[in-house]
Each structure stands twice: as C-alpha cells, then as structure tokens.
Design a protein around this motif. Structure first.
Motif, short mmCIF file in Angstrom:
data_model
loop_
_atom_site.label_atom_id
_atom_site.label_comp_id
_atom_site.label_asym_id
_atom_site.label_seq_id
_atom_site.Cartn_x
_atom_site.Cartn_y
_atom_site.Cartn_z
N GLN A 502 0.82 -1.21 0.00
CA GLN A 502 0.00 0.00 0.00
C GLN A 502 0.86 1.26 0.00
O GLN A 502 0.54 2.26 -0.66
N ILE A 503 1.98 1.21 0.74
CA ILE A 503 2.88 2.37 0.81
C ILE A 503 3.47 2.67 -0.55
O ILE A 503 3.48 3.83 -1.02
N ASP A 505 2.33 1.76 -3.50
CA ASP A 505 1.25 2.19 -4.40
C ASP A 505 0.96 3.67 -4.22
O ASP A 505 0.79 4.43 -5.21
N THR A 506 0.91 4.09 -2.98
CA THR A 506 0.65 5.50 -2.68
C THR A 506 1.77 6.39 -3.21
O THR A 506 1.52 7.46 -3.79
N LEU A 507 3.02 5.93 -3.02
CA LEU A 507 4.16 6.70 -3.52
C LEU A 507 4.13 6.83 -5.04
O LEU A 507 4.45 7.90 -5.60
N GLU A 508 3.73 5.76 -5.73
CA GLU A 508 3.65 5.81 -7.19
C GLU A 508 2.59 6.81 -7.65
O GLU A 508 2.79 7.58 -8.60
N ARG A 509 1.45 6.81 -6.96
CA ARG A 509 0.38 7.75 -7.31
C ARG A 509 0.83 9.19 -7.07
O ARG A 509 0.56 10.09 -7.88
N LEU A 510 1.53 9.41 -5.97
CA LEU A 510 2.03 10.75 -5.67
C LEU A 510 3.04 11.20 -6.72
O LEU A 510 3.05 12.37 -7.14
#
Length: 521
Positions: A502-503, A505-510
C-alpha cells in the motif's frame, strides 16, 4: 551555639541525643531480653553499626545465637551496610546449625545486592546440594546475581530450575526473568517472557521498559510505554517508569512524549529528583529546546553530578562550548566534584569549536580532581588537534600517551585525516583500526571515501569488496514517523513493513501527480 526556643530546642535536643542515650543504655544492660521478638524489634529500630554489634552480642549472650529468625535479621542488617559488612553477615550465617529457607534467601540477597555476586551463586548451589527447597523469593536474587556477574548461561540453567519447581507462572519470578534476560542483552527472550505473563503488574511493565532502554532500543521503549498507558488493569506510571522512559524520549527526539511525561509529573505532584530532572533536561536539549532545558535545570531543587553532566553535554552538543565551560566552572564552585564523564563532555565541546587552549587547561586539571584519563579523554584531545589541522601534533600526542592508544583515539585521527585529505596518514591509521576494530564498517568506508575523493577508484572498490567478503554490516539509516502512538521505521529498499504494498502504491500515485503538475506548468 545559638539558643533555640524552649519547646523547639527540647525537641531538637531529644532527637540529637536519643541515639546516644539508647546506645549507652545498651552498654549498661546486664539481663538479656525475654524473647527473640524484642530483639527483632530492637534490630529494626536501631541502625548504627556499633549499636548493631552491641545488640548482636546481647543476642549471643542471651542464648539466641541459633535462632534462624534472628540470624536472618542480623544478616539483613549487616548486608545493608554494603560489601564490607558481608563478612560479618556470613559469620552469622555460618554459626547457625539449623538454617531455614529465610536465612538462605537473606544471605543470597545480601551477596546479590552488595557482592561479590559469584558468592550468591555459590550459596544457591550449596542450598540445592543440601536439599533446601527454593521458593519464589530465592530466584529473583539469584537471577540478579547472574546478570550482575554476566553469566547468562548460568541464568538459563536457573530458568530451567524455575520451571522444574513449578514457579514459571509466579509473577515475582517472571518479572525477575524479564529483567535478567534484558540485562544479558537477550531482549527478544525478555519480551517473550513478558508476553507470557498472564496478569502483568506495574513492575512487569517497568522491567520491560527499562530492559529495552538498557539495550538502546528507544522506539521500542516508547511503544511499551504507550501500551502500558492503554492497559486499564495496571496503575499509572510511577517514578521508575518515567526514569526509564525519559532517556528513550531524548534518544528518539520525541518531544511529544517528553512533554506528556513532564505534564504528568506536574499533574500528579511527583517530586522531581535528580534522576527525573536530568532526564527532562536531556529530552528538551536533544529536541532543540535548549532554553527550556536550561530553565528547567535552574529550577531543579536537587542537582547532583549526573544533572550537571547532562547540562554540560547539552551545551557542547549544540556547539555552545563557552557555556559548557562556564557550566563546568559553576559545578566546581558549588562543590560538586567532576568525574570522567564531566571532562569528556567539556573536552568534546571544546573540540567541536576549536578551543584548543581551554581544552588543554582542562585536560591538565583532571589530576587535580583525582580523575584518571582514559581512552575517551585522549580521543577528545586527538580530535581537538586533528580538527584544527595539527595532524603531526596529534600523531605525537598518541605516541607519547602513557597507555596504548585504542580505537577511539585512532578513530578520531582517521576522521581528521578525511577532513584534511591526508591519505598517506589515513592509510596508516586505518590499518591499525582494521586490527583494533575489525567489525566496524565505518572505518573501511571512511578510507574508501578518501580514495574516491582522490580519484583512486580501484582502491575504493577493493575496500568495499573487503566489507562484502567479511560480511561487515554497517548500521543502516532509517526514517521514522509516529502514527496513532506507533512508531513506523523505513530504511533504504526496506520491504519489511506489513503495509509495504500500500505504501509503494501511494508513492507511485504521488509521483504521477507530481509529474502531471510539472507538465501542466
């Protein structure tokens, strides 16, 4: 002598002379007490060494020398006076023919508290050899002696004895096991024992908190503290809890937890003694609140050497060398004798800002206070000379040291070689460190970086290969964030966190959002 008021003067006079009159009364006694109970009460009342000896003589002449209960009281009283009186305690023990479990426990406790610690273990072995049944009070003292002696294997054997006699679920013994394994650097086993305790009390939590801090695990210490606060079955933190938790707040730079503890102390009206005071000062200083730390220091009613050392170190840590020297002078003026830590703190402060003359004056004054110089003090002076660029003088200083230079002194010199790009001397010093401190990856990396700065890439690669071949691990840096009172740590390419996917994935979206924003601009 200044005359006191009639009633107040009489009270002071009574308190001053009561022990003297009591001792004189003891000396005049001709008839023994009626029973052992009166002797026991007298032993509890009177604490002076001479009075204890007189009462001891009365017990023997009164025919109670073989009373195991009175013998235990005598042993306990002698043991409270420290290791020098343990010989007298042992004589009392040896003179009793029929010894009960209480007497055995008391003498083991005396050795465990005062030393020699190995004698506590010898007494325990004798006790088992003679068939004396141990109880829940025996094992905590023996385990404490094992930890103090550094004999972890013996302690594990005793843990087996605990299980054998069916005391593995006894809270008193379980708490002792938690403390024992923590002091022996077996913190994982300590936590395992802690988790197995069914009904934890405050001592259980305090033992675990202190254990993690003794092993340098500041974040884990604070995690256990938060778990304690969420446990409704245990009382609120006490003095022992906070004394162990405050250094963790300082080490982890957790100003939030430090302020909470400070507020809790004020709210509960807890007395701020030297132990709490030094911890609070360290927390504020480590978190950058130096003015608050100094204000708190000035308001402390009790300032011992530990408190002064913390304040001196804090000034040095923030580059305020003159304030550190001034604080050192104030400490001496108040009659507090500096120790080795005091000089390390003030010499280190001088080193970081280049106060060479002041450092030499302090270095030569150490003998005036009866403080012996060790490797840390010599390393401070080497660091002082090295940082200032006096590498030749630093080498001569090491060669003229009255003791053989250790890893700290050579480590300081290697750091100075890197600062001033002296590869030739750096190579010589590094070779010594590879022998003195072979498992410290930092030594290899400093020399490798010096090679890289000079463009000697093959030499740098050779050193880094040595680190891999010898499997020398460098402590990895990490970032930490507190969320809902839980500290999460993240290292480079670290995938150990349970929410790793999840971490990332969030970094990729950011990252995509940042790229899109740049494209729009």
């Amino acid at each position: 002598m200044k005359c006191l008021g009639s009633q107040a003067g009489f009270l002071v006079y009574s308190r001053l002379w009561a022990p003297v009159r009591f001792f004189c009364k003891l000396k005049r006694w001709k008839e023994p007490f009626r029973d052992s109970y009166e002797y026991s009460r007298l032993l509890q009342r009177y604490g002076g060494t001479k009075g204890l000896q007189v009462i001891h003589a009365q017990i023997i002449t009164g025919g109670y020398g073989q009373n195991p209960f009175l013998a235990a009281k005598l042993v306990s009283q002698y043991a409270e006076r420290g290791e020098l009186s343990m010989g007298d305690a042992r004589k009392v023990f040896d003179c009793v023919c029929e010894r009960d479990i209480l007497l055995w426990n008391v003498v083991i406790q005396g050795y465990a508290k005062s030393g020699p610690f190995g004698e506590a273990l010898n007494m325990y072995d004798q006790m088992r050899t003679r068939g004396i049944l141990t109880n829940r009070y025996t094992f905590p003292f023996v385990l404490k002696a094992c930890a103090a002696s550094g004999v972890g294997n013996k302690g594990r054997v005793i843990h087996g004895h605990v299980v054998k006699v069916g005391l593995e679920l006894d809270l008193f013994v379980e708490n002792a096991l938690v403390a024992f394994y923590a002091k022996c650097k077996e913190i994982k086993i300590s936590h395992r024992v802690f988790d197995e305790i069914q009904d934890k009390d405050l001592v259980s939590w305090n033992s675990m908190i202190a254990g993690y801090m003794q092993n340098g695990c500041a974040n884990e210490t604070l995690i256990i503290l938060h778990q304690l606060l969420q446990d409704d079955t245990v009382g609120m933190p006490d003095h022992a809890t906070l004394v162990s938790a405050l250094p963790a707040c300082a080490q982890a730079a957790s100003i939030r937890d430090g302020i909470w503890i400070h507020s809790y102390i004020i709210k509960t009206g807890m007395k701020v003694d030297a132990a709490l005071g030094s911890g609070l000062v360290a927390v504020y200083a480590h978190c950058g609140c130096l003015d608050t730390a100094r204000e708190l220091f000035d308001r402390l009613p009790e300032r011992n050497i530990v408190v002064w050392n913390v304040m001196i170190r804090c000034y040095g840590m923030h580059g305020h060398a003159h304030e550190a020297i001034d604080m050192f002078s104030r400490m001496v003026e108040t009659g507090v004798k500096p120790d080795g830590i005091s000089f390390v703190s003030v010499l280190s402060a001088c080193s970081h800002v280049g106060l060479i003359d002041e450092a030499w004056k302090l270095f030569y004054k150490m003998g005036d206070y009866g403080v012996g110089k060790n490797d840390e003090h010599y390393a401070c002076m080497v660091d002082l000379l090295g940082r200032a660029g006096y590498l030749d003088e630093a080498v001569k200083f090491i060669e003229n040291m009255p003791v053989e230079a250790g890893k700290d002194a050579y480590g300081a010199l290697l750091g100075a070689c890197r600062i001033h790009s002296n590869i030739e001397l750096g190579e010589e010093v590094a070779e010594k460190l590879f022998v003195l401190d072979p498992d410290n990856a930092g030594r290899y990396i400093i020399l490798a970086k010096m090679y890289e700065d000079a463009g000697r890439w093959e030499d740098a690669a050779r050193l880094r290969k040595v680190i891999r071949v010898k499997t020398i691990k460098k402590p990895l840096g990490y970032s930490a964030i507190a969320l809902d009172n839980v500290v999460h740590t993240f290292g480079v390419e670290d995938e150990s966190h349970p929410m790793t996917s999840q971490i990332f994935d969030t970094l990729e979206r950011l990252e995509k959002m940042v790229v899109q924003d740049k494209a729009v601009v």
